[in-house]
Design a protein around this motif. Structure first.
Motif, PDB file in Angstrom:
ATOM      1  N   ALA A  61      13.068  -7.446  -8.226  1.00  0.00           N
ATOM      2  CA  ALA A  61      14.097  -7.086  -9.411  1.00  0.00           C
ATOM      3  C   ALA A  61      13.249  -6.930 -10.576  1.00  0.00           C
ATOM      4  O   ALA A  61      13.486  -6.262 -11.628  1.00  0.00           O
ATOM      5  CB  ALA A  61      15.320  -8.053  -9.418  1.00  0.00           C
ATOM      6  N   ALA A  62      12.281  -7.865 -10.940  1.00  0.00           N
ATOM      7  CA  ALA A  62      11.531  -8.379 -11.893  1.00  0.00           C
ATOM      8  C   ALA A  62      10.142  -7.284 -12.166  1.00  0.00           C
ATOM      9  O   ALA A  62       9.775  -7.387 -13.168  1.00  0.00           O
ATOM     10  CB  ALA A  62      11.066  -9.526 -12.167  1.00  0.00           C
ATOM     11  N   SER A  63      10.298  -6.217 -11.098  1.00  0.00           N
ATOM     12  CA  SER A  63       9.106  -5.346 -11.073  1.00  0.00           C
ATOM     13  C   SER A  63       9.342  -4.073 -11.776  1.00  0.00           C
ATOM     14  O   SER A  63       8.384  -3.175 -12.163  1.00  0.00           O
ATOM     15  CB  SER A  63       8.492  -5.105  -9.567  1.00  0.00           C
ATOM     16  OG  SER A  63       8.255  -6.102  -9.089  1.00  0.00           O
ATOM     17  N   GLY A  64      10.301  -3.927 -12.294  1.00  0.00           N
ATOM     18  CA  GLY A  64      10.776  -2.522 -12.902  1.00  0.00           C
ATOM     19  C   GLY A  64       9.802  -2.027 -13.991  1.00  0.00           C
ATOM     20  O   GLY A  64       9.331  -0.800 -13.846  1.00  0.00           O
ATOM     21  N   ALA A  65       9.093  -2.677 -14.614  1.00  0.00           N
ATOM     22  CA  ALA A  65       8.316  -2.378 -15.462  1.00  0.00           C
ATOM     23  C   ALA A  65       6.895  -1.766 -14.943  1.00  0.00           C
ATOM     24  O   ALA A  65       6.095  -1.179 -15.718  1.00  0.00           O
ATOM     25  CB  ALA A  65       7.742  -3.488 -16.581  1.00  0.00           C
ATOM     26  N   LEU A  66       6.593  -2.155 -13.762  1.00  0.00           N
ATOM     27  CA  LEU A  66       5.505  -2.028 -12.991  1.00  0.00           C
ATOM     28  C   LEU A  66       5.516  -0.530 -12.274  1.00  0.00           C
ATOM     29  O   LEU A  66       4.627   0.144 -11.719  1.00  0.00           O
ATOM     30  CB  LEU A  66       5.219  -2.906 -11.988  1.00  0.00           C
ATOM     31  CG  LEU A  66       4.887  -4.437 -12.710  1.00  0.00           C
ATOM     32  CD1 LEU A  66       4.580  -5.333 -11.617  1.00  0.00           C
ATOM     33  CD2 LEU A  66       3.638  -4.217 -13.721  1.00  0.00           C
ATOM     34  N   LEU A  67       6.773  -0.151 -12.445  1.00  0.00           N
ATOM     35  CA  LEU A  67       6.909   1.521 -11.628  1.00  0.00           C
ATOM     36  C   LEU A  67       5.975   2.404 -12.193  1.00  0.00           C
ATOM     37  O   LEU A  67       5.724   2.572 -13.143  1.00  0.00           O
ATOM     38  CB  LEU A  67       8.360   1.842 -11.812  1.00  0.00           C
ATOM     39  CG  LEU A  67       8.854   3.189 -11.410  1.00  0.00           C
ATOM     40  CD1 LEU A  67       8.758   3.092  -9.512  1.00  0.00           C
ATOM     41  CD2 LEU A  67      10.420   3.302 -11.509  1.00  0.00           C
ATOM     42  N   GLY A  68       5.898   3.300 -11.002  1.00  0.00           N
ATOM     43  CA  GLY A  68       4.879   4.419 -11.446  1.00  0.00           C
ATOM     44  C   GLY A  68       3.471   4.181 -11.078  1.00  0.00           C
ATOM     45  O   GLY A  68       2.682   5.046 -11.554  1.00  0.00           O
ATOM     46  N   GLN A  69       3.176   3.072 -10.300  1.00  0.00           N
ATOM     47  CA  GLN A  69       1.788   3.037  -9.869  1.00  0.00           C
ATOM     48  C   GLN A  69       1.504   3.868  -8.604  1.00  0.00           C
ATOM     49  O   GLN A  69       0.383   3.784  -8.283  1.00  0.00           O
ATOM     50  CB  GLN A  69       1.706   1.320  -9.656  1.00  0.00           C
ATOM     51  CG  GLN A  69       1.912   0.632 -10.820  1.00  0.00           C
ATOM     52  CD  GLN A  69       1.809  -0.930 -10.594  1.00  0.00           C
ATOM     53  OE1 GLN A  69       1.027  -1.197  -9.382  1.00  0.00           O
ATOM     54  NE2 GLN A  69       2.330  -1.494 -11.184  1.00  0.00           N
ATOM     55  N   GLY A  70       2.522   4.567  -8.154  1.00  0.00           N
ATOM     56  CA  GLY A  70       2.133   5.529  -6.953  1.00  0.00           C
ATOM     57  C   GLY A  70       2.698   4.876  -5.664  1.00  0.00           C
ATOM     58  O   GLY A  70       3.283   3.795  -5.640  1.00  0.00           O
ATOM     59  N   ILE A  71       2.477   5.566  -4.537  1.00  0.00           N
ATOM     60  CA  ILE A  71       2.836   5.096  -3.350  1.00  0.00           C
ATOM     61  C   ILE A  71       1.689   4.578  -2.428  1.00  0.00           C
ATOM     62  O   ILE A  71       0.540   5.060  -2.514  1.00  0.00           O
ATOM     63  CB  ILE A  71       3.284   6.563  -2.400  1.00  0.00           C
ATOM     64  CG1 ILE A  71       4.559   7.048  -3.447  1.00  0.00           C
ATOM     65  CG2 ILE A  71       3.838   6.357  -1.059  1.00  0.00           C
ATOM     66  CD1 ILE A  71       5.060   8.278  -2.646  1.00  0.00           C
ATOM     67  N   SER A  72       2.069   3.364  -1.614  1.00  0.00           N
ATOM     68  CA  SER A  72       0.932   3.009  -0.792  1.00  0.00           C
ATOM     69  C   SER A  72       1.495   3.244   0.665  1.00  0.00           C
ATOM     70  O   SER A  72       2.465   3.564   0.852  1.00  0.00           O
ATOM     71  CB  SER A  72       0.895   1.526  -1.199  1.00  0.00           C
ATOM     72  OG  SER A  72       2.042   0.807  -1.034  1.00  0.00           O
ATOM     73  N   GLY A  73       0.802   2.866   1.643  1.00  0.00           N
ATOM     74  CA  GLY A  73       1.058   2.898   2.913  1.00  0.00           C
ATOM     75  C   GLY A  73      -0.092   3.779   3.653  1.00  0.00           C
ATOM     76  O   GLY A  73      -0.853   4.408   3.128  1.00  0.00           O
ATOM     77  N   GLU A  74       0.290   3.809   5.219  1.00  0.00           N
ATOM     78  CA  GLU A  74      -0.998   4.338   6.170  1.00  0.00           C
ATOM     79  C   GLU A  74      -0.971   5.913   5.676  1.00  0.00           C
ATOM     80  O   GLU A  74      -1.971   6.615   5.519  1.00  0.00           O
ATOM     81  CB  GLU A  74      -0.562   4.188   7.391  1.00  0.00           C
ATOM     82  CG  GLU A  74      -0.671   2.701   7.961  1.00  0.00           C
ATOM     83  CD  GLU A  74      -2.394   2.455   7.531  1.00  0.00           C
ATOM     84  OE1 GLU A  74      -3.279   3.386   7.847  1.00  0.00           O
ATOM     85  OE2 GLU A  74      -2.665   1.409   7.008  1.00  0.00           O
ATOM     86  N   ALA A  75       0.176   6.587   5.349  1.00  0.00           N
ATOM     87  CA  ALA A  75       0.248   7.958   5.151  1.00  0.00           C
ATOM     88  C   ALA A  75      -0.581   8.501   3.973  1.00  0.00           C
ATOM     89  O   ALA A  75      -1.334   9.450   3.877  1.00  0.00           O
ATOM     90  CB  ALA A  75       1.692   8.543   5.061  1.00  0.00           C
ATOM     91  N   SER A  76      -0.449   7.549   2.749  1.00  0.00           N
ATOM     92  CA  SER A  76      -1.268   7.912   1.629  1.00  0.00           C
ATOM     93  C   SER A  76      -2.730   7.937   1.948  1.00  0.00           C
ATOM     94  O   SER A  76      -3.409   8.282   0.891  1.00  0.00           O
ATOM     95  CB  SER A  76      -0.802   6.965   0.612  1.00  0.00           C
ATOM     96  OG  SER A  76      -1.281   5.886   0.837  1.00  0.00           O
ATOM     97  N   LYS A  77      -3.283   7.311   2.866  1.00  0.00           N
ATOM     98  CA  LYS A  77      -4.707   7.048   3.084  1.00  0.00           C
ATOM     99  C   LYS A  77      -5.241   8.495   3.973  1.00  0.00           C
ATOM    100  O   LYS A  77      -6.325   8.513   4.052  1.00  0.00           O
ATOM    101  CB  LYS A  77      -4.849   6.009   3.993  1.00  0.00           C
ATOM    102  CG  LYS A  77      -4.609   4.712   3.378  1.00  0.00           C
ATOM    103  CD  LYS A  77      -4.442   3.374   4.246  1.00  0.00           C
ATOM    104  CE  LYS A  77      -4.259   2.179   3.570  1.00  0.00           C
ATOM    105  NZ  LYS A  77      -4.274   1.148   4.472  1.00  0.00           N
ATOM    106  N   ASN A  78      -4.285   9.332   4.277  1.00  0.00           N
ATOM    107  CA  ASN A  78      -4.733  10.498   4.952  1.00  0.00           C
ATOM    108  C   ASN A  78      -4.802  11.651   4.193  1.00  0.00           C
ATOM    109  O   ASN A  78      -5.145  12.858   4.830  1.00  0.00           O
ATOM    110  CB  ASN A  78      -3.905  10.779   6.182  1.00  0.00           C
ATOM    111  CG  ASN A  78      -3.726   9.550   7.357  1.00  0.00           C
ATOM    112  OD1 ASN A  78      -4.866   9.003   7.375  1.00  0.00           O
ATOM    113  ND2 ASN A  78      -2.691   9.020   7.404  1.00  0.00           N
TER     114      ASN A  78
END
Length: 168
Positions: free
Chosen positions: A134-151
């Motif tokens: 819940a406290a991470s709102g200001a960090l939004l906008g850093q992108g998507i992570s995960g296996e699919a993003s590595k391909n």
């Protein structure tokens, strides 16, 4: 109609994930902002300096180039994502153009299967960086992570191969 807003400055969210979700638009806030008087700060209005509080994707160039911008490397990731999307769009146009051409029936079938498999390989709700709590709102906008993003690089190469198959 889905639009993405502030999903990040990464290649995957600007290209393949955008395509996967069939969005109609994409916006990232803010490429450049200005708060207060940053001119005259150490070392004289330089935005790419760790000693000033000013930062953005597109920053004012040094004073000897008034009105110019200095682009940060995030733009390269965004540009790659947009190019990935263009490749996918081009392949879809090749399929649509050749769908009634019996000589290209196998190319159409293979490309359609590839795109369907590709869409299935990407999660609908991927992990978004900066949303750990819940406290991470200001960090939004850093992108998507995960296996699919590595391909992304592998997938773009495959899409290009399918596009070239329509020229045979």
């Amino acid at each position: 109609k889905i639009w993405f807003y502030n999903t990040g400055k990464d290649r995957y969210s600007w290209g393949f994930y955008n395509w996967r979700m069939e969005t109609k638009g994409r916006l990232e806030w803010h490429f450049r902002w200005r708060t207060g008087n940053h001119y005259g700060e150490y070392p004289g209005g330089e935005w790419h300096c760790p000693f000033t509080k000013t930062d953005a994707l597109s920053t004012p160039a040094p004073a000897k180039y008034p009105g110019a911008h200095v682009f940060k490397s995030d733009y390269l990731d965004i540009a790659d994502g947009i190019t990935d999307y263009a490749y996918l769009y081009t392949l879809e146009q090749c399929i649509a153009k050749a769908k009634n051409n019996t000589a290209k029936a196998s190319a159409v079938a293979e490309a359609k299967k590839f795109l369907n498999d590709l869409r299935s390989a990407m999660p609908i709700f991927p992990k978004v960086k900066g949303l750990e709590g819940a406290a991470s709102g200001a960090l939004l906008g850093q992108g998507i992570s995960g296996e699919a993003s590595k391909n992304t690089e592998i997938w773009r190469s495959k899409v290009a191969e399918y596009i070239l198959a329509f020229d045979k």
